[in-house]
Scaffold this motif. Structure first.
Motif, PDB file in Angstrom:
ATOM      1  N   GLU A   8       0.859  -1.188   0.000  1.00 34.68           N
ATOM      2  CA  GLU A   8       0.000   0.000   0.000  1.00 34.68           C
ATOM      3  C   GLU A   8       0.891   1.231   0.000  1.00 34.68           C
ATOM      4  O   GLU A   8       1.824   1.315   0.803  1.00 34.68           O
ATOM      5  CB  GLU A   8      -0.887  -0.033   1.246  1.00 34.68           C
ATOM      6  CG  GLU A   8      -1.584   1.237   1.619  1.00 34.68           C
ATOM      7  CD  GLU A   8      -2.614   1.696   0.603  1.00 34.68           C
ATOM      8  OE1 GLU A   8      -2.484   2.844   0.129  1.00 34.68           O
ATOM      9  OE2 GLU A   8      -3.541   0.933   0.294  1.00 34.68           O
ATOM     10  N   ASP A   9       0.614   2.189  -0.883  1.00 40.21           N
ATOM     11  CA  ASP A   9       1.452   3.379  -0.974  1.00 40.21           C
ATOM     12  C   ASP A   9       1.159   4.415   0.106  1.00 40.21           C
ATOM     13  O   ASP A   9       2.031   5.207   0.450  1.00 40.21           O
ATOM     14  CB  ASP A   9       1.356   4.013  -2.363  1.00 40.21           C
ATOM     15  CG  ASP A   9      -0.063   4.401  -2.749  1.00 40.21           C
ATOM     16  OD1 ASP A   9      -1.016   3.747  -2.288  1.00 40.21           O
ATOM     17  OD2 ASP A   9      -0.213   5.350  -3.536  1.00 40.21           O
ATOM     18  N   ARG A  14      -1.420   1.796   5.500  1.00 39.78           N
ATOM     19  CA  ARG A  14      -0.571   0.667   5.924  1.00 39.78           C
ATOM     20  C   ARG A  14      -0.574   0.545   7.435  1.00 39.78           C
ATOM     21  O   ARG A  14      -0.713  -0.544   7.991  1.00 39.78           O
ATOM     22  CB  ARG A  14       0.874   0.845   5.432  1.00 39.78           C
ATOM     23  CG  ARG A  14       1.103   0.501   4.005  1.00 39.78           C
ATOM     24  CD  ARG A  14       2.581   0.325   3.676  1.00 39.78           C
ATOM     25  NE  ARG A  14       3.482   1.305   4.233  1.00 39.78           N
ATOM     26  CZ  ARG A  14       3.855   2.431   3.633  1.00 39.78           C
ATOM     27  NH1 ARG A  14       3.406   2.732   2.428  1.00 39.78           N
ATOM     28  NH2 ARG A  14       4.697   3.264   4.224  1.00 39.78           N
ATOM     29  N   MET A  15      -0.419   1.668   8.120  1.00 43.59           N
ATOM     30  CA  MET A  15      -0.380   1.653   9.584  1.00 43.59           C
ATOM     31  C   MET A  15      -1.718   1.178  10.152  1.00 43.59           C
ATOM     32  O   MET A  15      -1.753   0.381  11.095  1.00 43.59           O
ATOM     33  CB  MET A  15      -0.047   3.033  10.137  1.00 43.59           C
ATOM     34  CG  MET A  15       0.076   3.044  11.662  1.00 43.59           C
ATOM     35  SD  MET A  15       0.566   4.628  12.348  1.00 43.59           S
ATOM     36  CE  MET A  15      -0.863   5.621  11.991  1.00 43.59           C
ATOM     37  N   ILE A  29       4.428  -7.151   7.427  1.00 43.18           N
ATOM     38  CA  ILE A  29       5.566  -6.617   6.698  1.00 43.18           C
ATOM     39  C   ILE A  29       4.978  -5.639   5.701  1.00 43.18           C
ATOM     40  O   ILE A  29       3.978  -5.937   5.039  1.00 43.18           O
ATOM     41  CB  ILE A  29       6.356  -7.738   5.993  1.00 43.18           C
ATOM     42  CG1 ILE A  29       6.901  -8.707   7.044  1.00 43.18           C
ATOM     43  CG2 ILE A  29       7.469  -7.157   5.131  1.00 43.18           C
ATOM     44  CD1 ILE A  29       7.529  -9.957   6.479  1.00 43.18           C
ATOM     45  N   GLU A  30       5.579  -4.455   5.595  1.00 34.23           N
ATOM     46  CA  GLU A  30       5.008  -3.410   4.764  1.00 34.23           C
ATOM     47  C   GLU A  30       5.859  -3.141   3.529  1.00 34.23           C
ATOM     48  O   GLU A  30       7.085  -3.184   3.585  1.00 34.23           O
ATOM     49  CB  GLU A  30       4.898  -2.109   5.560  1.00 34.23           C
ATOM     50  CG  GLU A  30       3.996  -2.191   6.764  1.00 34.23           C
ATOM     51  CD  GLU A  30       3.946  -0.876   7.526  1.00 34.23           C
ATOM     52  OE1 GLU A  30       3.970   0.199   6.888  1.00 34.23           O
ATOM     53  OE2 GLU A  30       3.878  -0.934   8.757  1.00 34.23           O
ATOM     54  N   ALA A  31       5.169  -2.845   2.431  1.00 34.47           N
ATOM     55  CA  ALA A  31       5.814  -2.413   1.192  1.00 34.47           C
ATOM     56  C   ALA A  31       4.992  -1.263   0.633  1.00 34.47           C
ATOM     57  O   ALA A  31       3.775  -1.373   0.522  1.00 34.47           O
ATOM     58  CB  ALA A  31       5.886  -3.551   0.195  1.00 34.47           C
ATOM     59  N   LEU A  50      -1.984  -8.413   1.307  1.00 30.25           N
ATOM     60  CA  LEU A  50      -3.017  -7.383   1.151  1.00 30.25           C
ATOM     61  C   LEU A  50      -2.480  -6.429   0.094  1.00 30.25           C
ATOM     62  O   LEU A  50      -1.442  -5.796   0.298  1.00 30.25           O
ATOM     63  CB  LEU A  50      -3.238  -6.606   2.450  1.00 30.25           C
ATOM     64  CG  LEU A  50      -4.097  -7.214   3.523  1.00 30.25           C
ATOM     65  CD1 LEU A  50      -4.200  -6.269   4.722  1.00 30.25           C
ATOM     66  CD2 LEU A  50      -5.480  -7.547   3.024  1.00 30.25           C
ATOM     67  N   LEU A  51      -3.151  -6.328  -1.029  1.00 29.51           N
ATOM     68  CA  LEU A  51      -2.627  -5.591  -2.176  1.00 29.51           C
ATOM     69  C   LEU A  51      -3.529  -4.435  -2.564  1.00 29.51           C
ATOM     70  O   LEU A  51      -4.667  -4.639  -2.988  1.00 29.51           O
ATOM     71  CB  LEU A  51      -2.477  -6.547  -3.371  1.00 29.51           C
ATOM     72  CG  LEU A  51      -2.099  -5.940  -4.720  1.00 29.51           C
ATOM     73  CD1 LEU A  51      -0.702  -5.319  -4.668  1.00 29.51           C
ATOM     74  CD2 LEU A  51      -2.178  -6.999  -5.814  1.00 29.51           C
TER      75      LEU A  51
END
Length: 185
Positions: A8-9, A14-15, A29-31, A50-51
């Motif tokens: 998620e940008d 994301r948080m 894990i975040e991207a 999760l996309l």
């Protein structure tokens, strides 16, 4: 521990997802972009993705998420993928499912729906693993439930098990019976 990769940008989104998932015993894990996610998939033991579907400013097509799903398919990643988007369309959902996504959650999401959907697709959810009724679980909460169930099973008390469809009520009932005096022939 079960790891969920959140792609998620938006750092606030994301948080938010991380807070909900971690409060239910899941590692996150975040991207911030699919390119970073590609390297994380090869470095970490990921159980679910999760996309988000859009990463370029002012894009609502879902094209970037679909490209990532295509990349996953071509690289033989068979992880469950839940797409999250504020721009849900039937066409996008159908195309994502055809590329291997298992569900869609619209943003902003309901936290209960998010956690229930994630748990539905996790491979480590409560299940009977073998004929000797060995249970597999990842959370401390589940460990506590099974410990309490063992204590209750030794009594003659009636037990009412409540929960949503798919939450494991029948498995818990079987567990209680197996550990009770009534299970003896």
């Amino acid at each position: 521990m079960t790891a969920v990769l959140i792609i998620e940008d938006n750092p606030d989104v994301r948080m938010s997802a991380q807070i909900v998932l971690q409060s239910h015993g899941l590692q996150c894990i975040e991207a911030e972009h699919p390119e970073l996610a590609k390297s994380l998939l090869s470095k970490h033991d990921i159980s679910l993705v999760l996309l988000d579907m859009n990463f370029t400013h002012d894009t609502t097509s879902g094209k970037e998420g679909l490209q990532f799903l295509t990349w996953m398919r071509h690289n033989n990643f068979t992880l469950p993928v839940i797409i999250i988007t504020a721009w849900a369309r039937i066409e996008l959902a159908v195309e994502a499912m055809q590329l291997g996504a298992c569900d869609l959650i619209e943003k902003p999401w309901d936290n209960k729906r998010l956690i229930n959907t994630v748990k539905r697709y996790l491979p480590s959810k409560l299940q009977i693993a073998s004929s000797d009724s060995e249970y597999i679980y990842a959370s401390t909460a589940m460990k506590n439930i099974l410990q309490r169930a063992k204590k209750v099973a030794k009594t003659d008390a009636n037990v009412l098990i409540l929960g949503e469809s798919g939450s494991g009520k029948s498995l818990l009932a079987h567990f209680l019976h197996t550990h009770s005096a009534r299970s003896a022939p």
